[in-house]
Write a protein that holds these residues in place. Structure first.
Motif, PDB file in Angstrom:
ATOM      1  N   PHE A  35      -6.925  -6.070 104.153  1.00 58.70           N
ATOM      2  CA  PHE A  35      -6.302  -7.212 103.678  1.00 58.70           C
ATOM      3  C   PHE A  35      -4.965  -6.696 103.452  1.00 58.70           C
ATOM      4  CE2 PHE A  35      -5.321  -8.468  99.152  1.00 58.70           C
ATOM      5  CZ  PHE A  35      -5.532  -9.918  99.428  1.00 58.70           C
ATOM      6  N   LEU A  36      -4.044  -7.607 103.799  1.00 61.86           N
ATOM      7  CA  LEU A  36      -2.689  -7.374 103.803  1.00 61.86           C
ATOM      8  C   LEU A  36      -2.178  -8.478 102.769  1.00 61.86           C
ATOM      9  CD1 LEU A  36      -1.647  -7.216 107.584  1.00 61.86           C
ATOM     10  CD2 LEU A  36      -2.315  -5.580 106.356  1.00 61.86           C
ATOM     11  N   ALA A  37      -1.186  -7.941 102.028  1.00 56.96           N
ATOM     12  CA  ALA A  37      -0.563  -8.892 100.881  1.00 56.96           C
ATOM     13  C   ALA A  37       0.895  -8.447 100.693  1.00 56.96           C
ATOM     14  CB  ALA A  37      -1.325  -8.400  99.536  1.00 56.96           C
ATOM     15  N   ARG A  38       1.409  -9.500 100.354  1.00 53.09           N
ATOM     16  CA  ARG A  38       2.977  -9.284  99.834  1.00 53.09           C
ATOM     17  C   ARG A  38       3.409  -9.932  98.505  1.00 53.09           C
ATOM     18  NH1 ARG A  38       8.001 -11.739 103.590  1.00 53.09           N
ATOM     19  NH2 ARG A  38       9.488 -10.458 102.647  1.00 53.09           N
ATOM     20  N   ASP A  39       4.154  -9.440  97.720  1.00 45.04           N
ATOM     21  CA  ASP A  39       4.522  -9.745  96.280  1.00 45.04           C
ATOM     22  C   ASP A  39       5.124 -11.086  96.427  1.00 45.04           C
ATOM     23  OD1 ASP A  39       7.559  -9.891  96.682  1.00 45.04           O
ATOM     24  OD2 ASP A  39       7.204  -7.847  97.078  1.00 45.04           O
ATOM     25  N   ARG A  40       5.172 -11.857  95.276  1.00 44.22           N
ATOM     26  CA  ARG A  40       5.395 -13.220  94.976  1.00 44.22           C
ATOM     27  C   ARG A  40       6.400 -13.767  95.793  1.00 44.22           C
ATOM     28  NH1 ARG A  40       2.847 -10.966  90.677  1.00 44.22           N
ATOM     29  NH2 ARG A  40       1.383 -12.224  89.525  1.00 44.22           N
ATOM     30  N   LEU A  41       7.575 -12.951  95.473  1.00 42.93           N
ATOM     31  CA  LEU A  41       9.035 -13.349  95.987  1.00 42.93           C
ATOM     32  C   LEU A  41       9.380 -12.715  97.229  1.00 42.93           C
ATOM     33  CD1 LEU A  41      10.237 -13.613  92.408  1.00 42.93           C
ATOM     34  CD2 LEU A  41      10.461 -15.782  94.014  1.00 42.93           C
ATOM     35  N   GLY A  42       8.755 -11.905  97.963  1.00 47.96           N
ATOM     36  CA  GLY A  42       9.168 -11.304  99.042  1.00 47.96           C
ATOM     37  C   GLY A  42      10.153 -10.187  98.849  1.00 47.96           C
ATOM     38  N   VAL A  43       9.972  -9.248  97.874  1.00 48.94           N
ATOM     39  CA  VAL A  43      10.975  -8.186  97.560  1.00 48.94           C
ATOM     40  C   VAL A  43      10.561  -7.247  98.662  1.00 48.94           C
ATOM     41  CG1 VAL A  43      11.825  -6.398  96.080  1.00 48.94           C
ATOM     42  CG2 VAL A  43      10.996  -8.650  95.233  1.00 48.94           C
ATOM     43  N   LYS A  44       9.406  -6.838  99.153  1.00 47.55           N
ATOM     44  CA  LYS A  44       8.996  -6.013 100.120  1.00 47.55           C
ATOM     45  C   LYS A  44       8.619  -6.750 101.432  1.00 47.55           C
ATOM     46  CE  LYS A  44      10.859  -3.342  98.410  1.00 47.55           C
ATOM     47  NZ  LYS A  44      11.755  -2.669  99.066  1.00 47.55           N
ATOM     48  N   PRO A  45       9.035  -6.029 102.625  1.00 44.38           N
ATOM     49  CA  PRO A  45       8.687  -6.721 103.596  1.00 44.38           C
ATOM     50  C   PRO A  45       7.297  -6.174 104.351  1.00 44.38           C
ATOM     51  CG  PRO A  45      10.099  -4.702 104.215  1.00 44.38           C
ATOM     52  CD  PRO A  45       9.797  -4.907 102.609  1.00 44.38           C
ATOM     53  N   LEU A  46       6.785  -7.085 105.249  1.00 51.30           N
ATOM     54  CA  LEU A  46       5.752  -6.827 106.067  1.00 51.30           C
ATOM     55  C   LEU A  46       5.766  -7.670 107.386  1.00 51.30           C
ATOM     56  CD1 LEU A  46       3.418  -4.752 106.002  1.00 51.30           C
ATOM     57  CD2 LEU A  46       1.826  -6.616 105.084  1.00 51.30           C
ATOM     58  N   TYR A  54       0.404   1.595 100.862  1.00 48.49           N
ATOM     59  CA  TYR A  54       1.231   0.792  99.960  1.00 48.49           C
ATOM     60  C   TYR A  54       2.598   1.133  99.617  1.00 48.49           C
ATOM     61  CZ  TYR A  54       2.549   0.125  94.694  1.00 48.49           C
ATOM     62  OH  TYR A  54       3.049  -0.188  93.601  1.00 48.49           O
ATOM     63  N   ASN A  55       3.377  -0.175  99.961  1.00 48.61           N
ATOM     64  CA  ASN A  55       4.769   0.069  99.616  1.00 48.61           C
ATOM     65  C   ASN A  55       5.456  -0.949  98.411  1.00 48.61           C
ATOM     66  OD1 ASN A  55       7.643   0.035  99.816  1.00 48.61           O
ATOM     67  ND2 ASN A  55       7.744  -1.750 101.490  1.00 48.61           N
ATOM     68  N   GLY A  56       5.761  -0.030  97.477  1.00 51.18           N
ATOM     69  CA  GLY A  56       6.158  -0.864  96.037  1.00 51.18           C
ATOM     70  C   GLY A  56       6.050  -0.125  94.886  1.00 51.18           C
ATOM     71  N   GLU A  57       6.117  -1.096  93.745  1.00 51.93           N
ATOM     72  CA  GLU A  57       5.945  -0.529  92.377  1.00 51.93           C
ATOM     73  C   GLU A  57       5.125  -1.613  91.577  1.00 51.93           C
ATOM     74  OE1 GLU A  57       6.582   2.290  91.249  1.00 51.93           O
ATOM     75  OE2 GLU A  57       8.116   3.095  92.853  1.00 51.93           O
ATOM     76  N   ILE A  58       4.125  -1.440  90.859  1.00 53.44           N
ATOM     77  CA  ILE A  58       3.337  -2.378  90.067  1.00 53.44           C
ATOM     78  C   ILE A  58       3.722  -1.752  88.736  1.00 53.44           C
ATOM     79  CG2 ILE A  58       1.231  -3.042  89.237  1.00 53.44           C
ATOM     80  CD1 ILE A  58       2.064  -3.614  92.227  1.00 53.44           C
ATOM     81  N   TYR A  59       4.714  -2.951  87.974  1.00 51.87           N
ATOM     82  CA  TYR A  59       5.232  -2.422  86.568  1.00 51.87           C
ATOM     83  C   TYR A  59       4.404  -2.543  85.428  1.00 51.87           C
ATOM     84  CZ  TYR A  59       9.114  -3.017  89.518  1.00 51.87           C
ATOM     85  OH  TYR A  59      10.175  -2.980  90.584  1.00 51.87           O
ATOM     86  N   ASN A 106       2.012  -7.323  88.286  1.00 46.72           N
ATOM     87  CA  ASN A 106       3.562  -7.595  88.230  1.00 46.72           C
ATOM     88  C   ASN A 106       4.422  -6.553  88.659  1.00 46.72           C
ATOM     89  OD1 ASN A 106       5.927  -8.234  87.360  1.00 46.72           O
ATOM     90  ND2 ASN A 106       5.795  -7.934  85.374  1.00 46.72           N
ATOM     91  N   GLY A 107       5.013  -6.921  89.963  1.00 48.47           N
ATOM     92  CA  GLY A 107       5.590  -5.724  90.646  1.00 48.47           C
ATOM     93  C   GLY A 107       6.250  -6.370  92.039  1.00 48.47           C
ATOM     94  N   MET A 108       6.620  -5.525  92.839  1.00 47.47           N
ATOM     95  CA  MET A 108       7.260  -5.641  94.229  1.00 47.47           C
ATOM     96  C   MET A 108       6.292  -4.832  95.073  1.00 47.47           C
ATOM     97  SD  MET A 108      10.927  -3.591  94.205  1.00 47.47           S
ATOM     98  CE  MET A 108      10.826  -1.871  93.833  1.00 47.47           C
ATOM     99  N   PHE A 109       5.829  -5.421  96.149  1.00 40.63           N
ATOM    100  CA  PHE A 109       4.870  -4.582  96.980  1.00 40.63           C
ATOM    101  C   PHE A 109       4.336  -5.288  98.570  1.00 40.63           C
ATOM    102  CE2 PHE A 109       2.278  -7.431  94.064  1.00 40.63           C
ATOM    103  CZ  PHE A 109       1.598  -8.101  95.037  1.00 40.63           C
ATOM    104  N   ALA A 110       4.053  -4.584  99.097  1.00 42.96           N
ATOM    105  CA  ALA A 110       3.449  -5.029 100.568  1.00 42.96           C
ATOM    106  C   ALA A 110       2.528  -3.956 100.581  1.00 42.96           C
ATOM    107  CB  ALA A 110       4.353  -4.973 101.727  1.00 42.96           C
ATOM    108  N   PHE A 111       0.940  -4.369 100.886  1.00 43.96           N
ATOM    109  CA  PHE A 111       0.210  -3.151 101.074  1.00 43.96           C
ATOM    110  C   PHE A 111      -0.943  -3.792 102.120  1.00 43.96           C
ATOM    111  CE2 PHE A 111      -1.321  -5.321  96.905  1.00 43.96           C
ATOM    112  CZ  PHE A 111      -2.405  -5.570  97.351  1.00 43.96           C
ATOM    113  N   ALA A 112      -1.638  -2.750 102.360  1.00 48.45           N
ATOM    114  CA  ALA A 112      -2.912  -3.000 103.261  1.00 48.45           C
ATOM    115  C   ALA A 112      -4.061  -2.214 102.834  1.00 48.45           C
ATOM    116  CB  ALA A 112      -2.734  -2.472 104.849  1.00 48.45           C
TER     117      ALA A 112
END
Length: 631
Positions: free
Chosen positions: A136-147, A74-79, A120-126
């Motif tokens: 399962f690959l996922a990316r945050d709502r607005l694309g703050v983190k890349p994948l 996981y890359n990011g933060e969940i606030y 609620n956060g910025m993330f890209a994870f598997a």
């Protein structure tokens, strides 16, 4: 903040060599200097690089559930992870760590893909789920983190935070994609629905990809998208009050960290608003930093100093000069794909300055897209009103020909460039806005490509993605459509890519409170009159911040975080510009009319036209082509 990579075999559970996963992590070491890890099981391998922000001593990754059925990188933060953790504990989940990583695992086990709407956060994870038999690959709502991901010849899918990680996989064929070059010349970046390397894809913002062994690779599924189809019922005063409430919550949520934290401060409305709310919430002086320019007309350090003094911040300033052009190789390496937003250079410098004292920095990114702050959005709003009053046939048959004979005046302010205004009005709203948001227009691109490249491009039109987004936008007003397209295309492709790569280059975590999805959804529900008023954008945001910020900060003309490349290419960097005309890399690509490039440079240096941005585009393209494809 971190970097991730992995491999998943779709057909059979063939073994994954952990050394291959580690090799994919290696060129992304800047994303996670505090630790690394890898995990493999039949048919899958996950890797992780860690920049420790929360639960520094715990939460190593890849992380497995207690029963080892679920493993996450996981890359990011969940606030909102603490609130989620409490809810999950009430549902019987137990936690070994105090960070947000384990919360994602529990949320997945509780809700499956529906867990995304609760984050609620910025993330890209598997997430690999042994019981469900999926990755399962996922990316945050607005694309703050890349994948990035790619399908390989051995039946596997490889993924990585950055393109350079994927390129370490020996089965990825590194071939250039000409349509991506066309897209890059049009916009100054390669949009998220394309990639300069053929066969590589980027998971779109607000999407997930469910990979199941034995099944075909599906199209990514959209789990969130901005929606402008609803409207709030509130007075301007009520809307402004609620906006302050949302902004305050977004800022304080992003101030949670177990490492030193600060903010970027440009002296503009957005970063000043973030600093004001940070100062309100903090018992200590907020650490702020600013980058200035050695060209006075572009320098905003005095405004930043004004805000720093107002809120008693611990403030530092550094100046960018033409000599900083030496950073171009470093910057090109960090982006992998060609990237021509010249503000990447000062962004790198301000991240570098921040990293000397903090590990996390809050930025003002996102408000221009959410609240219509860009001049082009204001112009679009005004021009759409005129289009509604002038019959299309008259606009096309009268204004179009008039625009073609009107003199070109690059030096003039936008309102005085009648040629651009007439040309825009002669077209439909989507077509005009797609060109307004671009860097190099269709006619200019047609002159840059040689005949062979134009044949190879066929009917590909870079601007078509904007036309499509604006037509399909869930919208009530014409301004909505342009903002929707910016949020879907420009924001993840340019602004957030720039911030992610430049902050990660120095192992700094950048957080964007003004892109909290609750703020974005609220802004999308505002009537256009609350976003654009009296010829200025971000009207409601400025009104909301009047209690915090001085009038000259709120209502001075927007400058933006710009770099004086046009000046540089006529002065200290003139030789580098002239060298493009004989560039062996550009010539070997076989795509360009080199004589046209020579004419562009000559016209710019003679002062007949301002081609500074286009010259910068070719300079960055040359760097990327040489690095990626050995041209």
């Amino acid at each position: 903040m971190c970097g991730i990579a992995g491999i998943y075999h779709l057909e059979t559970a063939k073994p994954v060599d952990p050394a291959r996963v580690r090799a994919m992590l290696h060129p992304m070491a800047h994303r996670g200097p505090d630790g690394s890890g890898d995990w493999t099981a039949p048919g899958v391998g996950l890797g992780h690089l860690r920049l420790s922000i929360i639960d520094i001593a715990g939460s190593p990754q890849p992380m497995a559930s207690d029963d080892e059925a679920v493993t996450l990188t996981y890359n990011g933060e969940i606030y909102n992870f603490r609130a989620l953790r409490a809810e999950l504990e009430d549902r019987g989940h137990r936690f070994r760590t105090s960070g947000d990583t384990e919360v994602i695992i529990a949320a997945w086990r509780q809700w499956g893909p529906d867990c995304l709407s609760r984050l609620n956060g910025m993330f890209a994870f598997a997430i690999h789920d042994h019981v469900r038999g999926c990755l399962f690959l996922a990316r945050d709502r607005l694309g703050v983190k890349p994948l990035h991901y790619a399908r390989l010849s051995d039946g596997s899918i490889a993924f990585a935070s950055e393109l350079k990680g994927l390129l370490r996989h020996p089965l990825l064929r590194c071939e250039a994609k000409l349509t991506a070059v066309e897209d890059y010349l049009a916009f100054g970046y390669v949009p998220d629905d394309s990639c300069i390397v053929a066969g590589v894809e980027k998971l779109p913002a607000g999407h997930y990809l469910m990979l199941e062994r034995g099944k075909a690779v599906p199209a990514p599924s959209c789990w969130w998208s901005p929606d402008f189809s609803n409207r709030i019922r509130a007075s301007e005063g009520e809307a402004a009050e609620h906006l302050v409430h949302l902004m305050r919550a977004a800022v304080t949520d992003r101030m949670v960290a177990d490492v030193p934290l600060g903010a970027f401060l440009s002296g503009g409305v957005d970063s000043s608003a973030v600093v004001a709310l940070m100062a309100e919430a903090s018992a200590r002086a907020v650490r702020t930093c600013t980058i200035g320019f050695d060209q006075a007309a572009l320098d905003e350090t005095a405004y930043a100093q004004q805000i720093a003094e107002r809120f008693a911040t611990d403030h530092r300033t550094r100046t960018v000069a033409a000599a900083d052009f030496a950073l171009v190789d470093r910057i090109a390496d960090m982006f992998d794909e060609p990237f021509a937003d010249a503000s990447a250079l000062p962004t790198y410098r301000v991240c570098e300055l921040a990293r000397e004292e903090v590990t996390v920095a809050l930025s003002g990114d996102g408000a221009d897209e959410a609240f219509a702050g860009y001049r082009r959005l204001v112009f679009q709003h005004q021009e759409e009103r005129l289009r509604a009053m002038i019959p299309a046939v008259l606009r096309r048959n009268l204004l179009g020909p008039l625009a073609r004979v009107w003199p070109q005046m690059d030096w003039a302010p936008r309102p005085l460039r009648a040629r651009a205004t007439l040309a825009g009005l002669s077209k439909g709203g989507a077509e005009a806005y797609a060109e307004a948001v671009g860097v190099t227009g269709p006619d200019q691109r047609a002159r840059l490509f040689n005949d062979a490249a134009k044949r190879a491009l066929g009917d590909h039109v870079a601007e078509a993605r904007y036309w499509k987004a604006m037509v399909e936008a869930p919208a009530r007003e014409r301004l909505d459509r342009a903002q929707y397209a910016d949020l879907k295309i420009w924001l993840p492709g340019d602004i957030l890519t720039k911030t992610d790569r430049m902050s990660m280059a120095v192992s700094l975590e950048a957080r964007e409170p003004l892109l909290d999805y609750r703020l974005v959804e609220f802004a999308a529900a505002l009537p256009a009159a609350m976003r654009v008023k009296g010829g200025t954008g971000k009207a409601i945001l400025k009104q909301a911040m009047e209690r915090y910020l001085p009038h000259d900060i709120l209502y001075r003309p927007k400058m933006g975080f710009v770099t004086p490349v046009s000046h540089w290419f006529r002065g200290a960097l003139a030789d580098q510009a002239r060298a493009l005309a004989t560039s062996s890399t550009l010539a070997r690509s076989g795509w360009f009319d080199m004589a046209e490039i020579e004419r562009i440079v000559a016209a710019h240096q003679a002062g007949r036209r301002d081609h500074g941005r286009l010259i910068w585009q070719f300079f960055m393209l040359e760097k990327s082509l040489a690095k990626l494809f050995g041209l």
